[in-house]
Design an enzyme around this catalytic site. Structure first.
Site, short mmCIF file in Angstrom:
data_model
loop_
_atom_site.label_atom_id
_atom_site.label_comp_id
_atom_site.label_asym_id
_atom_site.label_seq_id
_atom_site.Cartn_x
_atom_site.Cartn_y
_atom_site.Cartn_z
N SER A 1 -75.76 3.65 -36.49
CA SER A 1 -76.16 2.25 -36.41
C SER A 1 -77.04 2.07 -35.19
O SER A 1 -77.30 3.01 -34.45
CB SER A 1 -74.93 1.36 -36.30
OG SER A 1 -74.38 1.54 -35.00
N LYS A 2 -77.46 0.83 -34.99
CA LYS A 2 -78.37 0.53 -33.87
C LYS A 2 -77.81 0.99 -32.52
O LYS A 2 -78.57 1.31 -31.61
CB LYS A 2 -78.62 -0.98 -33.81
CG LYS A 2 -79.56 -1.43 -34.90
CD LYS A 2 -80.23 -2.74 -34.53
CE LYS A 2 -81.19 -3.19 -35.61
NZ LYS A 2 -80.72 -4.29 -36.43
N ARG A 3 -76.49 1.03 -32.43
CA ARG A 3 -75.86 1.48 -31.18
C ARG A 3 -76.32 2.88 -30.80
O ARG A 3 -76.32 3.25 -29.64
CB ARG A 3 -74.33 1.52 -31.35
CG ARG A 3 -73.64 0.21 -31.17
CD ARG A 3 -72.14 0.39 -31.20
NE ARG A 3 -71.67 1.14 -32.36
CZ ARG A 3 -71.13 2.33 -32.32
NH1 ARG A 3 -70.96 2.95 -31.18
NH2 ARG A 3 -70.74 2.94 -33.42
N GLY B 1 -79.24 4.13 -31.22
CA GLY B 1 -80.69 4.23 -30.95
C GLY B 1 -81.48 3.77 -32.16
O GLY B 1 -80.97 2.98 -32.95
#
Ligand code: GLU
Length: 472
Positions: free
Chosen positions: A245-247, A249
């Site tokens: 996920s966006k966490r 990168g």
């Protein structure tokens, strides 16, 4: 059998690299059958029925990302939203044949059910309270949702081409909503109808949809439609073992383009993420089409490894066509340094490309490594490079500069001259070449300095040396 696959993204944002991998697998499966089997088609459907989650511009971005990756689809892309009438027609058909029913539950009643389920620690399941009611019980003026009559007995079995045989007791499946009270179809109905109408034979998608497959297969059965084959591929995880996920990168395909990855490198990397052919790491597109099959898709989640992607990218950069790379670099340069680039930059970079492209892991790095070809002199000297320009080094550079007049300007001749100076001074060639590099490129690392001198030409090279020697 001729195969038809589809990629069915929801336009809720940019194309996630997990989605790109799903698209790639569908594309490869279809192209493999097109070339080596009895025919194959790969279709694109934009699942834009849910207007609330559709982000304006996302569809366009999805098209652009797929085009960039070279995953062309057959025919026109299908808009799910445009097919609403057809979805309603099928919902009515199920209603009229007793396979679905009107549900008049209010949002409050549904909240109560949710609350009760939460208190009991079980997942929310609609309690089927309208399943067997008489039509005369309907409250007047209320717009019902149409719910599917899920079989209450038996099991749903799916022979998944990746997961194997998976089954669930039908008791676990709820009477899902097909059409909401406002007449909008749910994903569950729309995707079954569209897959059928588009002639989809194989549904290849992330395994987060496996539970949907049980429910969707029951709708198919009720309609007496052929069941498609299912292949649910394990999701991509981050290095920490949680869903990517966006966490972790960048997750959007267009970010990878901006970070300087080549599309064929990203495709090669995504292909290897969950599919394998022996120990092969570098698999070009034609090879991938030839080899791709669902039997070699792994059953366990794969971990995204950016360093592996970078090394695959370096491989593709090394082997990419020079002209293509020059165009990419020039585009990046114009975006960043518009108006300050010398006219001959493109020609220099083209001539220098064979030496440049093997030293970069991304097109961004390639552009950075080309900068000494790009600007008017005096060039910027980095701190590391400046440290090499000691008074002894400058003395050597002066000696060298003195014998450059009227020199044959080939890299071989230039190197021979440098060797002459080095031999005379009893030093290694590097002791001259390094300060030379520092003076001419402003850096401590570059392709062969003699090659660079050849490309820059006598006038520019000598002027750069004088800049350093005369302290310009
Ligand atoms: N629209 C769904 C998604 O983006 C795909 C559903 C499917 O492939 O059936 O996750």
């Amino acid at each position: 059998m001729s195969v038809v696959t589809r990629f069915a993204p929801s336009p809720s944002g940019s194309l996630h690299i997990g989605g790109a991998r799903t698209a790639l697998f569908n594309w490869l499966f279809a192209r493999h059958h097109e070339l080596y089997g009895n025919g194959g088609k790969y279709l694109l459907r934009i699942e834009d029925t849910d207007r609330a989650i559709s982000v304006e511009g996302a569809t366009k971005q999805i098209y652009e990302s797929l085009e960039w990756l070279g995953l062309d689809w057959d025919g026109e892309a299908v808009s799910q939203f445009a097919r609403v009438e057809r979805h309603r027609e099928i919902a009515s058909q199920l209603l009229n044949t007793g396979l679905a029913y009107n549900c008049y539950c209010t949002p409050e009643q549904l909240s109560e059910m949710r609350e009760l389920a939460r208190n009991d620690g079980r997942p929310m399941r609609y309690d089927r309270r309208w399943r067997d009611r008489e039509p005369s019980d309907a409250p007047s003026g209320a717009a019902p949702a149409i719910r599917f009559k899920m079989p209450l007995e038996g099991v749903s079995v799916i022979n998944d081409l990746v997961q194997g045989k998976v089954e669930v007791s039908n008791k676990e499946l709820d009477d899902l909503v097909l059409l909401r009270g406002d007449g909008t179809p749910t994903y569950m109905l729309a995707s079954v109808v569209d897959d059928h109408d588009m002639g989809v034979t194989h549904i290849i998608r992330g395994d987060d949809h496996l539970t949907n497959a049980f429910r969707q297969s029951q709708i198919c059965r009720a309609l007496e439609w052929n069941l498609p084959e299912y292949a649910h591929i394990p999701l991509i995880y981050g290095q920490d073992g949680t869903k990517l996920s966006k966490r972790h990168g960048a997750v959007g395909v267009e970010s990878y383009k901006q970070l300087g990855y080549l599309p064929e490198a990203l495709c090669n990397y995504l292909l290897r993420l969950g599919w394998g052919h022996g120990n092969e790491e570098i698999i070009d597109r034609n090879q991938a089409i030839k080899w791709f099959g669902l039997e070699a898709v792994g059953k366990s989640p794969s971990r995204f490894d950016i360093s592996k992607l970078a090394s695959i990218n370096a491989h593709y950069l090394r082997n990419a066509d020079d002209k293509r790379l020059v165009n990419i670099v020039m585009r990046e340069l114009q975006e960043k340094f518009n108006g300050t680039i010398v006219d001959c930059a493109k020609d220099r970079i083209f001539r220098g490309m064979p030496g440049l492209k093997g030293r970069s892991k991304s097109t961004i790095e390639l552009t950075e490594n080309s900068l000494f070809y790009v600007f008017e002199r005096p060039i910027k000297i980095s701190r590391d490079a400046a440290e090499l320009l000691t008074s002894e080094a400058k003395y050597l550079l002066r000696e060298f500069a003195n014998i450059l007049e009227n020199s044959d300007w080939s890299k071989e001749a230039l190197e021979t001259k440098a060797r002459t100076i080095a031999d005379q001074s009893n030093i290694k060639l590097g002791a001259l070449a390094q300060p030379l590099r520092a003076a001419i490129t402003g850096k401590t690392i570059s392709p062969s300095i003699f090659e660079i001198m050849e490309i820059l030409g006598p006038e520019e090279t000598q002027a750069r040396l004088e800049d350093v020697l005369c302290g310009n």
